[in-house]
Design a protein around this motif. Structure first.
Motif, PDB file in Angstrom:
ATOM      1  N   ILE A  68       0.835  -1.205   0.000  1.00 21.06           N
ATOM      2  CA  ILE A  68       0.000   0.000   0.000  1.00 21.06           C
ATOM      3  C   ILE A  68       0.868   1.253   0.000  1.00 21.06           C
ATOM      4  CG2 ILE A  68      -1.667   1.325   1.364  1.00 21.06           C
ATOM      5  CD1 ILE A  68      -2.886  -1.385   2.188  1.00 21.06           C
ATOM      6  N   ALA A  69       1.953   1.237   0.787  1.00 23.44           N
ATOM      7  CA  ALA A  69       2.846   2.395   0.832  1.00 23.44           C
ATOM      8  C   ALA A  69       3.471   2.652  -0.537  1.00 23.44           C
ATOM      9  CB  ALA A  69       3.928   2.184   1.887  1.00 23.44           C
ATOM     10  N   ASN A  70       3.923   1.617  -1.194  1.00 24.98           N
ATOM     11  CA  ASN A  70       4.518   1.783  -2.524  1.00 24.98           C
ATOM     12  C   ASN A  70       3.502   2.320  -3.524  1.00 24.98           C
ATOM     13  OD1 ASN A  70       7.033   0.930  -1.692  1.00 24.98           O
ATOM     14  ND2 ASN A  70       6.675  -1.195  -2.252  1.00 24.98           N
ATOM     15  N   TRP A  71       2.273   1.846  -3.434  1.00 30.01           N
ATOM     16  CA  TRP A  71       1.216   2.298  -4.336  1.00 30.01           C
ATOM     17  C   TRP A  71       0.865   3.767  -4.071  1.00 30.01           C
ATOM     18  CZ3 TRP A  71      -4.309   2.735  -3.197  1.00 30.01           C
ATOM     19  CH2 TRP A  71      -5.077   2.965  -4.329  1.00 30.01           C
ATOM     20  N   LEU A  72       0.744   4.135  -2.783  1.00 33.55           N
ATOM     21  CA  LEU A  72       0.353   5.502  -2.430  1.00 33.55           C
ATOM     22  C   LEU A  72       1.494   6.513  -2.570  1.00 33.55           C
ATOM     23  CD1 LEU A  72      -1.868   4.861   0.719  1.00 33.55           C
ATOM     24  CD2 LEU A  72      -2.619   5.484  -1.592  1.00 33.55           C
ATOM     25  N   ARG A  73       2.725   6.031  -2.506  1.00 40.63           N
ATOM     26  CA  ARG A  73       3.884   6.922  -2.591  1.00 40.63           C
ATOM     27  C   ARG A  73       3.879   7.719  -3.895  1.00 40.63           C
ATOM     28  NH1 ARG A  73       7.396   3.437  -1.459  1.00 40.63           N
ATOM     29  NH2 ARG A  73       7.583   3.886   0.729  1.00 40.63           N
ATOM     30  N   GLY A  74       3.321   7.163  -4.943  1.00 35.12           N
ATOM     31  CA  GLY A  74       3.295   7.819  -6.240  1.00 35.12           C
ATOM     32  C   GLY A  74       2.234   8.902  -6.366  1.00 35.12           C
ATOM     33  N   PRO A  80       3.778  12.478   0.465  1.00 34.94           N
ATOM     34  CA  PRO A  80       4.455  13.060   1.634  1.00 34.94           C
ATOM     35  C   PRO A  80       4.029  12.413   2.956  1.00 34.94           C
ATOM     36  CG  PRO A  80       3.594  14.783   0.205  1.00 34.94           C
ATOM     37  CD  PRO A  80       3.068  13.488  -0.313  1.00 34.94           C
ATOM     38  N   LYS A  81       2.785  12.004   3.046  1.00 35.81           N
ATOM     39  CA  LYS A  81       2.297  11.361   4.272  1.00 35.81           C
ATOM     40  C   LYS A  81       2.948   9.992   4.464  1.00 35.81           C
ATOM     41  CE  LYS A  81      -2.026  13.886   4.016  1.00 35.81           C
ATOM     42  NZ  LYS A  81      -1.411  14.954   3.284  1.00 35.81           N
ATOM     43  N   ILE A  82       3.137   9.274   3.389  1.00 34.17           N
ATOM     44  CA  ILE A  82       3.795   7.968   3.464  1.00 34.17           C
ATOM     45  C   ILE A  82       5.255   8.149   3.877  1.00 34.17           C
ATOM     46  CG2 ILE A  82       4.567   5.986   2.085  1.00 34.17           C
ATOM     47  CD1 ILE A  82       1.575   5.942   2.779  1.00 34.17           C
ATOM     48  N   GLN A  83       5.924   9.153   3.300  1.00 33.76           N
ATOM     49  CA  GLN A  83       7.312   9.414   3.688  1.00 33.76           C
ATOM     50  C   GLN A  83       7.407   9.776   5.166  1.00 33.76           C
ATOM     51  OE1 GLN A  83       8.533  12.411   0.919  1.00 33.76           O
ATOM     52  NE2 GLN A  83       9.133  10.908  -0.639  1.00 33.76           N
ATOM     53  N   TRP A  84       6.474  10.605   5.667  1.00 39.39           N
ATOM     54  CA  TRP A  84       6.477  10.975   7.078  1.00 39.39           C
ATOM     55  C   TRP A  84       6.270   9.740   7.952  1.00 39.39           C
ATOM     56  CZ3 TRP A  84       2.545  10.458  10.722  1.00 39.39           C
ATOM     57  CH2 TRP A  84       2.787  11.061  11.946  1.00 39.39           C
ATOM     58  N   LEU A  85       5.312   8.879   7.578  1.00 37.05           N
ATOM     59  CA  LEU A  85       5.011   7.674   8.331  1.00 37.05           C
ATOM     60  C   LEU A  85       6.208   6.727   8.359  1.00 37.05           C
ATOM     61  CD1 LEU A  85       2.744   6.187   9.839  1.00 37.05           C
ATOM     62  CD2 LEU A  85       2.107   5.158   7.656  1.00 37.05           C
ATOM     63  N   GLU A  86       6.881   6.582   7.220  1.00 38.53           N
ATOM     64  CA  GLU A  86       8.051   5.705   7.174  1.00 38.53           C
ATOM     65  C   GLU A  86       9.200   6.264   8.013  1.00 38.53           C
ATOM     66  OE1 GLU A  86       8.699   5.184   2.970  1.00 38.53           O
ATOM     67  OE2 GLU A  86       7.591   3.282   3.001  1.00 38.53           O
ATOM     68  N   ARG A  87       9.406   7.600   7.968  1.00 43.50           N
ATOM     69  CA  ARG A  87      10.444   8.200   8.823  1.00 43.50           C
ATOM     70  C   ARG A  87      10.147   7.941  10.290  1.00 43.50           C
ATOM     71  NH1 ARG A  87      10.051  12.560   5.365  1.00 43.50           N
ATOM     72  NH2 ARG A  87       8.817  13.716   6.890  1.00 43.50           N
ATOM     73  N   ARG A  88       8.891   8.115  10.659  1.00 41.59           N
ATOM     74  CA  ARG A  88       8.480   7.900  12.046  1.00 41.59           C
ATOM     75  C   ARG A  88       8.694   6.440  12.447  1.00 41.59           C
ATOM     76  NH1 ARG A  88       3.243   7.117  14.625  1.00 41.59           N
ATOM     77  NH2 ARG A  88       3.391   7.957  16.724  1.00 41.59           N
ATOM     78  N   ALA A  89       8.329   5.519  11.578  1.00 41.36           N
ATOM     79  CA  ALA A  89       8.503   4.097  11.868  1.00 41.36           C
ATOM     80  C   ALA A  89       9.984   3.743  11.979  1.00 41.36           C
ATOM     81  CB  ALA A  89       7.837   3.248  10.795  1.00 41.36           C
ATOM     82  N   HIS A  90      10.821   4.342  11.135  1.00 44.75           N
ATOM     83  CA  HIS A  90      12.261   4.071  11.218  1.00 44.75           C
ATOM     84  C   HIS A  90      12.840   4.632  12.512  1.00 44.75           C
ATOM     85  CE1 HIS A  90      13.347   1.931   7.610  1.00 44.75           C
ATOM     86  NE2 HIS A  90      12.518   2.700   6.920  1.00 44.75           N
ATOM     87  N   LEU A  91      12.358   5.791  12.964  1.00 44.26           N
ATOM     88  CA  LEU A  91      12.820   6.330  14.244  1.00 44.26           C
ATOM     89  C   LEU A  91      12.412   5.414  15.392  1.00 44.26           C
ATOM     90  CD1 LEU A  91      12.096  10.168  13.851  1.00 44.26           C
ATOM     91  CD2 LEU A  91      14.322   9.035  13.926  1.00 44.26           C
ATOM     92  N   LEU A 126       8.652  -2.849   7.843  1.00 41.22           N
ATOM     93  CA  LEU A 126       9.693  -2.026   7.221  1.00 41.22           C
ATOM     94  C   LEU A 126      11.094  -2.607   7.418  1.00 41.22           C
ATOM     95  CD1 LEU A 126       8.380   1.541   8.058  1.00 41.22           C
ATOM     96  CD2 LEU A 126       8.371   0.394   5.839  1.00 41.22           C
ATOM     97  N   LEU A 127      11.297  -3.322   8.527  1.00 38.48           N
ATOM     98  CA  LEU A 127      12.612  -3.923   8.793  1.00 38.48           C
ATOM     99  C   LEU A 127      12.704  -5.360   8.287  1.00 38.48           C
ATOM    100  CD1 LEU A 127      13.309  -2.570  12.387  1.00 38.48           C
ATOM    101  CD2 LEU A 127      14.139  -1.680  10.197  1.00 38.48           C
TER     102      LEU A 127
END
Length: 160
Positions: A68-74, A80-91, A126-127
């Motif tokens: 879903i993230a890959n599909w919505l990223r485009g 931008p929301k997916i990028q924010w969510l992924e940054r948060r998850a990586h933190l 993600l990991l």
């Protein structure tokens, strides 16, 4: 028979409500246990319903999060929301990267905002932690969070 018929008639709605509240992101188990106890469930039943409800979305999140993230990223709106969510998850995932499954148990098990089964499943996805390893760790974290949340809830209710 495990439960009497009258018990099932009187407690089914409360159990279902607790189960469904626990499935909701952000609220999860931390909100479902106090809600279940406040409507008359025993602490053990409230915790069991909350654990079950909070565990239900985890495999779905792990299976579908990347797709879903890959599909919505485009898309312009969700990208931008997916990028924010992924940054948060990586933190949040730093602890998990360092300690792997024990870190995942701790991430899910400490009942603070931004932690829980939803975040744990997203971080595990993600990991690239396999579901057969991540789900038991998430379950152990939920047991830990349920024990802490139930204890705090009972302590607060006894004050009032």
């Amino acid at each position: 028979m495990l439960f009497s018929e009258s018990f099932l008639e009187t407690q089914t709605g409360e159990l279902l409500m607790t189960f469904l509240v626990a499935m909701a992101p952000v609220i999860e188990l931390r909100g479902a246990i106090p809600a279940g106890i406040s409507v008359g469930l025993s602490p053990a039943l409230a915790a069991a319903a909350a654990i079950a409800g909070n565990l239900v979305p985890a495999p779905v999140i792990m299976l579908l999060a990347r797709r879903i993230a890959n599909w919505l990223r485009g898309t312009r709106f969700f990208g931008p929301k997916i990028q924010w969510l992924e940054r948060r998850a990586h933190l949040k995932g730093r602890l998990v990267r360092k300690y792997r499954l024990a870190g995942l148990v701790i991430l899910v098990g400490i009942p603070l905002p931004g932690t829980g089964a939803w975040t744990g499943a997203l971080v595990a996805s993600l990991l690239d932690i396999r579901m057969r390893h991540a789900l038991p760790a998430i379950f152990l974290g939920l047991l830990m969070a349920a024990a802490i949340t139930t204890t705090v809830t009972l302590g607060l209710f006894s004050l009032f």
